[in-house]
Design a protein around this motif. Structure first.
Motif, PDB file in Angstrom:
ATOM      1  N   ARG A  43       0.898  -1.112  -0.013  1.00  0.00           N
ATOM      2  CA  ARG A  43       0.052   0.325  -0.015  1.00  0.00           C
ATOM      3  C   ARG A  43       0.981   1.051   0.028  1.00  0.00           C
ATOM      4  N   ARG A  44       0.211   2.222  -0.500  1.00  0.00           N
ATOM      5  CA  ARG A  44       0.831   3.563  -0.387  1.00  0.00           C
ATOM      6  C   ARG A  44      -0.295   4.487   0.376  1.00  0.00           C
ATOM      7  N   CYS A  45       0.686   5.133   1.455  1.00  0.00           N
ATOM      8  CA  CYS A  45      -0.333   5.874   2.320  1.00  0.00           C
ATOM      9  C   CYS A  45      -0.734   7.184   1.888  1.00  0.00           C
ATOM     10  N   CYS A  52       6.867   5.505   1.040  1.00  0.00           N
ATOM     11  CA  CYS A  52       6.049   5.010  -0.013  1.00  0.00           C
ATOM     12  C   CYS A  52       5.846   5.872  -1.343  1.00  0.00           C
ATOM     13  N   ALA A  53       6.124   7.174  -1.085  1.00  0.00           N
ATOM     14  CA  ALA A  53       5.852   8.154  -2.224  1.00  0.00           C
ATOM     15  C   ALA A  53       7.104   8.008  -3.172  1.00  0.00           C
ATOM     16  N   PRO A  57       6.576   0.866  -1.055  1.00  0.00           N
ATOM     17  CA  PRO A  57       5.366   0.899  -0.360  1.00  0.00           C
ATOM     18  C   PRO A  57       5.316  -0.098   0.926  1.00  0.00           C
TER      19      PRO A  57
END
Length: 116
Positions: A43-45, A52-53, A57
């Motif tokens: 996931r990317r928050c 994660c950007a 991730p």
């Protein structure tokens, strides 16, 4: 299941009934069954400056989707329960395979008019 492909048509009725009984005994503890799938996702928050950007991730996180009529809703599985979910999914596949074979035997018995 086609009866011409499984060899049941060559078996005696007694042999079919014995096989069905043995298969039913293999079902065992059906309380340990799950039907569905387990997937792991990252996931990317969305927070600026988070790792994660920049392409790393979070995760992987496990999600279970039950097999039901229509679309199932995925549920998060905590890391400590992933092994238990996998074991129950495997058990569910085994039970399903046994039920398919029992159904094929019953189909053959029905065709012989000897379903008991």
């Amino acid at each position: 299941m086609n009866t011409h492909k499984n060899g049941f048509s060559e078996m005696s009725t007694r042999a079919l009934l014995t096989r069905r009984r043995r298969l039913a005994a293999r079902l065992g503890d059906v309380e340990q069954v799950l039907a569905g799938s387990l997937v792991e996702q990252t996931r990317r928050c969305g927070r600026p400056g988070c790792r994660c950007a920049e392409g790393e991730p979070h995760g992987p996180y496990a999600y279970f989707t039950p097999r039901v009529a229509g679309r199932g809703r995925s549920r998060y599985v905590p890391a400590g329960l992933v092994a238990a979910v996998r074991a129950r999914l495997t058990r569910g596949e085994q039970v399903q395979a046994v039920l398919v074979e029992i159904s094929a035997i019953n189909t053959e018995l029905l065709a012989r008019r000897e379903l008991r």
